[in-house]
Design a protein around this motif. Structure first.
Motif, PDB file in Angstrom:
ATOM      1  N   GLN A  34       0.833  -1.206   0.000  1.00  0.00           N
ATOM      2  CA  GLN A  34       0.000   0.000   0.000  1.00  0.00           C
ATOM      3  C   GLN A  34       0.869   1.258   0.000  1.00  0.00           C
ATOM      4  N   ARG A  35       1.920   1.246   0.800  1.00  0.00           N
ATOM      5  CA  ARG A  35       2.825   2.404   0.838  1.00  0.00           C
ATOM      6  C   ARG A  35       3.474   2.616  -0.527  1.00  0.00           C
ATOM      7  N   LYS A  36       3.824   1.508  -1.181  1.00  0.00           N
ATOM      8  CA  LYS A  36       4.425   1.604  -2.509  1.00  0.00           C
ATOM      9  C   LYS A  36       3.442   2.244  -3.487  1.00  0.00           C
ATOM     10  N   HIS A  37       2.205   1.778  -3.477  1.00  0.00           N
ATOM     11  CA  HIS A  37       1.207   2.333  -4.385  1.00  0.00           C
ATOM     12  C   HIS A  37       0.939   3.806  -4.085  1.00  0.00           C
ATOM     13  N   ASP A  38       0.878   4.154  -2.815  1.00  0.00           N
ATOM     14  CA  ASP A  38       0.689   5.562  -2.435  1.00  0.00           C
ATOM     15  C   ASP A  38       1.850   6.417  -2.926  1.00  0.00           C
ATOM     16  N   THR A  39       3.046   5.906  -2.762  1.00  0.00           N
ATOM     17  CA  THR A  39       4.236   6.636  -3.192  1.00  0.00           C
ATOM     18  C   THR A  39       4.246   6.806  -4.709  1.00  0.00           C
ATOM     19  N   ILE A  40       3.859   5.772  -5.427  1.00  0.00           N
ATOM     20  CA  ILE A  40       3.791   5.863  -6.883  1.00  0.00           C
ATOM     21  C   ILE A  40       2.784   6.933  -7.289  1.00  0.00           C
ATOM     22  N   ARG A  41       1.653   6.974  -6.614  1.00  0.00           N
ATOM     23  CA  ARG A  41       0.655   8.008  -6.895  1.00  0.00           C
ATOM     24  C   ARG A  41       1.222   9.390  -6.641  1.00  0.00           C
ATOM     25  N   HIS A  42       1.979   9.542  -5.549  1.00  0.00           N
ATOM     26  CA  HIS A  42       2.598  10.827  -5.228  1.00  0.00           C
ATOM     27  C   HIS A  42       3.632  11.221  -6.284  1.00  0.00           C
ATOM     28  N   ILE A  43       4.368  10.251  -6.774  1.00  0.00           N
ATOM     29  CA  ILE A  43       5.343  10.539  -7.831  1.00  0.00           C
ATOM     30  C   ILE A  43       4.621  11.082  -9.056  1.00  0.00           C
ATOM     31  N   HIS A  44       3.523  10.440  -9.418  1.00  0.00           N
ATOM     32  CA  HIS A  44       2.762  10.912 -10.583  1.00  0.00           C
ATOM     33  C   HIS A  44       2.204  12.305 -10.333  1.00  0.00           C
ATOM     34  N   ASN A  45       1.722  12.560  -9.125  1.00  0.00           N
ATOM     35  CA  ASN A  45       1.179  13.880  -8.799  1.00  0.00           C
ATOM     36  C   ASN A  45       2.254  14.957  -8.844  1.00  0.00           C
ATOM     37  N   LEU A  46       3.447  14.612  -8.459  1.00  0.00           N
ATOM     38  CA  LEU A  46       4.548  15.566  -8.474  1.00  0.00           C
ATOM     39  C   LEU A  46       5.200  15.664  -9.848  1.00  0.00           C
ATOM     40  N   GLN A  47       4.787  14.806 -10.753  1.00  0.00           N
ATOM     41  CA  GLN A  47       5.310  14.764 -12.118  1.00  0.00           C
ATOM     42  C   GLN A  47       6.824  14.547 -12.134  1.00  0.00           C
ATOM     43  N   LEU A  48       7.250  13.605 -11.337  1.00  0.00           N
ATOM     44  CA  LEU A  48       8.664  13.247 -11.277  1.00  0.00           C
ATOM     45  C   LEU A  48       8.949  12.126 -12.275  1.00  0.00           C
ATOM     46  N   PRO A  49      10.205  11.886 -12.577  1.00  0.00           N
ATOM     47  CA  PRO A  49      10.570  10.894 -13.595  1.00  0.00           C
ATOM     48  C   PRO A  49      10.086   9.481 -13.267  1.00  0.00           C
TER      49      PRO A  49
END
Length: 51
Positions: free
Chosen positions: A5-20
């Protein structure tokens, strides 16, 4: 990362921040994952301060 779950949340945050996309793949590497997560959380805290 052992916490899926933490991994999926982090992936969502990466997409929201528009990081590589490379940061997402780094989450699968146990050596890099913790550093990536810490960097993301630091960036999130910075963005919260700007708003």
């Amino acid at each position: 990362m052992t916490d899926v779950q933490r991994k999926h949340d982090t992936i969502r945050h990466i997409h929201n921040l528009q990081l590589p996309e490379s940061l997402i793949s780094a989450l699968d590497d146990t050596v890099q994952a913790e550093s990536v997560v810490n960097a993301i959380f630091s960036l999130q805290n910075l963005t919260k301060q700007w708003y």
